[in-house]
Every structure is written in structure tokens, then in C-alpha cells.
Scaffold this motif. Structure first.
Motif, short mmCIF file in Angstrom:
data_model
loop_
_atom_site.label_atom_id
_atom_site.label_comp_id
_atom_site.label_asym_id
_atom_site.label_seq_id
_atom_site.Cartn_x
_atom_site.Cartn_y
_atom_site.Cartn_z
N SER A 89 36.72 36.17 29.76
CA SER A 89 35.44 36.28 30.22
C SER A 89 35.37 36.75 28.80
O SER A 89 34.68 38.16 29.02
CB SER A 89 35.51 37.59 31.48
N LEU A 90 35.32 36.21 28.22
CA LEU A 90 34.43 36.75 26.62
C LEU A 90 33.26 36.22 26.21
O LEU A 90 32.58 36.94 25.58
CB LEU A 90 35.55 35.45 24.84
N GLU A 91 32.55 35.46 27.48
CA GLU A 91 31.16 34.87 27.53
C GLU A 91 30.20 36.01 28.12
O GLU A 91 28.94 35.50 27.54
CB GLU A 91 30.64 34.11 27.97
N GLY A 92 30.07 37.18 28.65
CA GLY A 92 30.02 37.71 29.15
C GLY A 92 29.07 38.44 28.68
O GLY A 92 29.28 39.34 26.80
N ASN A 93 28.14 39.27 28.94
CA ASN A 93 27.36 40.81 27.93
C ASN A 93 28.26 41.93 28.23
O ASN A 93 27.67 42.89 27.64
CB ASN A 93 25.55 40.61 28.08
N THR A 94 29.16 42.53 29.19
CA THR A 94 29.17 43.56 29.50
C THR A 94 31.27 43.25 30.15
O THR A 94 31.40 43.98 29.22
CB THR A 94 28.83 43.77 31.10
N ARG A 95 31.60 42.71 30.77
CA ARG A 95 33.36 42.89 30.83
C ARG A 95 33.71 41.78 29.91
O ARG A 95 33.41 40.93 29.08
CB ARG A 95 32.97 42.16 32.62
N ARG A 96 35.27 41.70 29.65
CA ARG A 96 36.07 41.22 29.09
C ARG A 96 37.33 40.96 29.76
O ARG A 96 37.52 42.50 30.45
CB ARG A 96 36.34 41.67 27.23
N ALA A 97 38.34 40.38 29.76
CA ALA A 97 39.61 40.87 30.33
C ALA A 97 40.47 39.86 29.86
O ALA A 97 40.52 39.52 28.33
CB ALA A 97 39.30 39.76 32.10
N ILE A 98 42.06 40.40 29.63
CA ILE A 98 42.72 40.00 29.89
C ILE A 98 43.86 39.27 30.44
O ILE A 98 44.59 40.00 31.32
CB ILE A 98 44.08 41.42 29.34
N ASP A 99 44.25 38.40 29.98
CA ASP A 99 44.78 37.20 31.05
C ASP A 99 46.34 37.36 29.95
O ASP A 99 46.75 37.03 28.75
CB ASP A 99 44.68 36.02 30.95
N ILE A 100 47.42 37.67 30.79
CA ILE A 100 49.00 37.86 30.91
C ILE A 100 49.37 36.72 31.15
O ILE A 100 49.66 36.98 32.61
CB ILE A 100 49.41 39.48 31.05
N PRO A 101 50.34 35.43 30.61
CA PRO A 101 51.11 34.49 31.37
C PRO A 101 52.39 35.21 31.96
O PRO A 101 52.63 36.20 30.94
CB PRO A 101 50.45 33.56 30.76
N GLU A 102 52.93 34.51 32.60
CA GLU A 102 54.76 34.73 31.97
C GLU A 102 54.99 34.65 31.35
O GLU A 102 54.68 34.10 30.23
CB GLU A 102 55.67 33.94 33.16
N GLY A 103 55.41 35.67 30.62
CA GLY A 103 56.84 35.82 29.94
C GLY A 103 56.19 36.61 28.37
O GLY A 103 56.74 36.92 27.21
N VAL A 104 54.97 37.34 28.49
CA VAL A 104 53.63 37.84 27.55
C VAL A 104 54.04 39.10 27.76
O VAL A 104 53.86 39.46 29.07
CB VAL A 104 52.23 36.76 27.63
N VAL A 105 54.54 39.60 26.89
CA VAL A 105 54.39 41.56 26.73
C VAL A 105 53.43 41.67 25.88
O VAL A 105 53.15 41.71 24.91
CB VAL A 105 55.45 41.96 26.57
N LEU A 106 52.09 42.13 26.31
CA LEU A 106 51.12 43.36 25.38
C LEU A 106 52.18 44.07 24.67
O LEU A 106 52.76 44.91 25.04
CB LEU A 106 50.40 43.28 26.69
N ASP A 107 50.73 44.39 23.38
CA ASP A 107 51.43 45.54 22.44
C ASP A 107 50.75 46.33 23.26
O ASP A 107 49.62 46.83 23.98
CB ASP A 107 50.98 45.70 21.18
N ALA A 108 51.89 47.42 23.47
CA ALA A 108 51.38 48.79 24.75
C ALA A 108 50.25 50.16 23.46
O ALA A 108 49.28 49.94 24.61
CB ALA A 108 52.79 49.31 24.64
N ASP A 109 50.74 49.68 22.66
CA ASP A 109 50.69 50.65 21.89
C ASP A 109 48.52 50.18 21.74
O ASP A 109 47.82 51.24 22.56
CB ASP A 109 50.35 51.15 20.69
N ALA A 110 48.91 48.97 21.73
CA ALA A 110 47.10 48.63 20.80
C ALA A 110 46.17 48.53 22.90
O ALA A 110 45.11 48.70 23.21
CB ALA A 110 47.05 47.41 20.74
N PHE A 111 47.32 48.18 24.00
CA PHE A 111 46.68 48.76 25.49
C PHE A 111 46.17 49.97 25.59
O PHE A 111 44.91 50.24 25.94
CB PHE A 111 47.52 47.68 26.38
N LYS A 112 46.97 50.49 25.86
CA LYS A 112 46.89 52.41 25.84
C LYS A 112 45.28 52.25 24.65
O LYS A 112 44.64 53.35 25.42
CB LYS A 112 47.61 53.26 25.38
N ALA A 113 44.89 51.66 23.78
CA ALA A 113 44.00 52.16 23.08
C ALA A 113 42.58 51.77 23.59
O ALA A 113 41.56 52.14 24.14
CB ALA A 113 43.89 51.93 21.53
N LEU A 114 42.80 50.79 24.13
CA LEU A 114 41.61 49.92 24.60
C LEU A 114 41.29 50.92 25.82
O LEU A 114 40.19 51.23 26.70
CB LEU A 114 42.64 48.94 25.00
#
Length: 132
Positions: A89-114
């Protein structure tokens, strides 16, 4: 229309349990990180079955699809994302999204900062007033 917070939490618990796979585990992990980042977060359940986390307004939603868990930040385009977590959802003027596929673990500190940045942005806006 949203459900009361306690009912919403139970509905989110049920969604995680009914998924019973990596998507439920991922949604549960991200939910936990949201609560760590913003302890006063309120869980709601909107739009016929979407978990929503709010603090001064919507922070993000947690949708589950066959191939991804999608966390959509209502005001994501206005948030700093130095770790580059937003990947959808990078093309919109307001929203943004994070798609997490199977096996991917997001950086916890970066996510909490967001999440904290989303809450701070919501809290910095004056509440909307109805027309007199």
C-alpha cells in the motif's frame, strides 16, 4: 461499528485460535508487540471481522490472508520508517501496510518504534469537533 474492548479482545483471541497456523502465531506476536509499544492501546473489532488497535485514533489493523498477515497503518504515509518495514500500500497518500509472509519475522524494536510513532501522531492531532 466496533465492539466493546473486552469483546473485541475475545474476538481477536478467537481469530488467532481459529487460524491455528503461522498466520495466527504471527498475528499473536504482532499483537503482543503493539501492546508492549503502547500499553494503553485499545483493541476493537470492525468491518465485519478486522482486529483494530487504537490509541487516539486507529493505529493499525491486522488482516489475515492466505499468503500474508497484513498490518495496515491508518496514517502510515506520515510515519518515519527508517527500517523500511512498510512494503505494501505504498502508493496511497495516507495508509501504509506491512505484509508478513510465512517464515518472516519482523524486527521487534523497529515495529514497536513504528507503533509508538503512530500513537504519537494520533495524540498530536486535536480531537475532531462536531458542528454546532
Amino acid at each position: 461499528m466496533s465492539n466493546p474492548p473486552s469483546e473485541a479482545a475475545a474476538l481477536i483471541d478467537a481469530r488467532i485460535a481459529e487460524l491455528g497456523d503461522w498466520r495466527g502465531e504471527t498475528l499473536a506476536r504482532m499483537r503482543g508487540l503493539i501492546h508492549e509499544a503502547v500499553p494503553e492501546v485499545v483493541e476493537t473489532w470492525k468491518w465485519r471481522g478486522v482486529p483494530v488497535w487504537e490509541a487516539g485514533g486507529i493505529l493499525c489493523t491486522g488482516e489475515t490472508y492466505k499468503a500474508v498477515v497484513k498490518l495496515t497503518f491508518a496514517k502510515g504515509a506520515s510515519l518515519p520508517d527508517p527500517a523500511g518495514l512498510f512494503n505494501s500500500s505504498l502508493e496511497g497518500n495516507t495508509r501504509r501496510a506491512i505484509d508478513i509472509p510465512e517464515g518472516v519475522v519482523l524486527d521487534a524494536d523497529a515495529f514497536k518504534a513504528l507503533v509508538r510513532a503512530a500513537a504519537a501522531l494520533n495524540m498530536s492531532k486535536p480531537p475532531k469537533r462536531g458542528k454546532a
